[in-house]
Design an enzyme around this catalytic site. Structure first.
Site, PDB file in Angstrom:
ATOM      1  N   PRO A 114       0.831  -1.210   0.000  1.00  0.00           N
ATOM      2  CA  PRO A 114       0.000   0.000   0.000  1.00  0.00           C
ATOM      3  C   PRO A 114       0.869   1.265   0.000  1.00  0.00           C
ATOM      4  O   PRO A 114       1.822   1.364   0.770  1.00  0.00           O
ATOM      5  CB  PRO A 114      -0.785  -0.104   1.305  1.00  0.00           C
ATOM      6  CG  PRO A 114      -0.655  -1.514   1.759  1.00  0.00           C
ATOM      7  CD  PRO A 114       0.630  -2.032   1.187  1.00  0.00           C
ATOM      8  N   GLU A 115       0.540   2.189  -0.893  1.00  0.00           N
ATOM      9  CA  GLU A 115       1.213   3.493  -0.922  1.00  0.00           C
ATOM     10  C   GLU A 115       0.203   4.545  -0.468  1.00  0.00           C
ATOM     11  O   GLU A 115      -0.884   4.200  -0.014  1.00  0.00           O
ATOM     12  CB  GLU A 115       1.742   3.764  -2.333  1.00  0.00           C
ATOM     13  CG  GLU A 115       2.686   2.656  -2.813  1.00  0.00           C
ATOM     14  CD  GLU A 115       3.238   2.902  -4.215  1.00  0.00           C
ATOM     15  OE1 GLU A 115       3.337   4.066  -4.635  1.00  0.00           O
ATOM     16  OE2 GLU A 115       3.560   1.908  -4.893  1.00  0.00           O
TER      17      GLU A 115
END
Ligand SMILES: [Zn+2]
Length: 268
Positions: A2-3
């Site tokens: 996840p960014e």
């Protein structure tokens, strides 16, 4: 992994589930989650805390309690929350309205760290730089961070102390929007290119947030939804496919040890 857009999507769904609620019962089932701290001791500390807000800094989620303490959550590779029964649960939080939020994490790299009120700012300041969607992420500020740096711009954009929240996907997308080659040394970029990178990063991240993040493997939001950013990728994971701007096949190289996608014609 996840960014920023994926973490922001999780934050947006967690906030209405948690804000104003008291953590009634906390079970931490995986000792790696709170290492080096004892999971049972952390769980006891969390019980009785009332959530004031759910915030995000870079790729961190912050459960800010009314006491001023913060539970700092990093999802790493596969961490996530579910408001539904879930497999691979590493922690289970029962709230004062009897609703249950499960933290799940298949690969178990995610972390929970409970910080005292006076520890929060210093902890984050040491680890992360400006928020790319915030007013202080400017070309001037980024130029100062890149000055004298010989590493490829792609690798520098992955450094969370230079800009918070970009990972492999959004760094590639940002550089495509900016028309900057990922292997250009950061310190050699001109003011126009740096301005273009600031705009490109913001654009890539905004598209990511609008599409509720990218779903590549295990990511899903607390409500079990899946983002659709992968349908918007310009270069990431598209090796050999045509550049959406010029039709040239997308190329792949490595920067900072990470697979890096770019258009050899648009990005020089
Ligand atoms: Zn192109």
């Amino acid at each position: 992994m996840p960014e920023l857009p994926e973490v922001e999507t999780v934050r947006g769904e967690l906030e209405p589930l948690l804000a104003g609620r008291t953590l009634h019962r906390v079970e931490i089932l995986d000792e790696r989650l709170t290492r080096p701290f004892d999971p049972a001791a952390v769980a006891r500390e969390l019980e009785g805390e009332r959530v004031a807000a759910v915030e995000r800094r870079g790729k961190y989620l912050l459960l800010r309690f009314e006491s001023g303490r913060v539970l700092l959550v990093h999802l790493r590779m596969t961490g996530g929350f579910r408001s539904l029964p879930a497999s691979h649960g590493r922690a289970v939080v029962t709230l004062d309205d009897e609703s249950v939020v499960v933290y799940r994490d298949v690969r178990r790299f995610g972390t929970w760290l409970l910080l005292e009120p006076d520890e929060v700012d210093a902890y984050l300041a040491e680890r992360i730089g400006e928020e790319p969607l915030g007013p202080r992420f400017t070309a001037k500020q980024l130029a100062a961070r890149l000055a004298g740096r010989r590493a490829p711009i792609k690798a520098l954009l992955l450094d969370q102390r230079i800009v918070a929240g970009l990972g492999n996907i959004y760094a590639d997308e940002a550089l495509w929007y900016a028309r900057v080659h990922p292997l250009r040394p950061g310190g050699e970029l001109g003011p126009d290119e740096i301005r273009a990178i600031v705009r490109g990063a913001r654009r890539a991240l905004r598209v990511g947030i609008e599409r509720r993040g990218a779903t590549l493997s295990d990511y899903a939001t607390p409500n079990g939804d899946r983002g659709t950013m992968q349908e918007e990728f310009k270069v990431y994971g598209r090796t050999g496919e045509p550049c959406p701007r010029c039709g040239t096949p997308i190329a792949k190289t490595r920067a900072g040890g990470r697979g890096t996608h770019y258009c050899p014609r648009c990005q020089r």
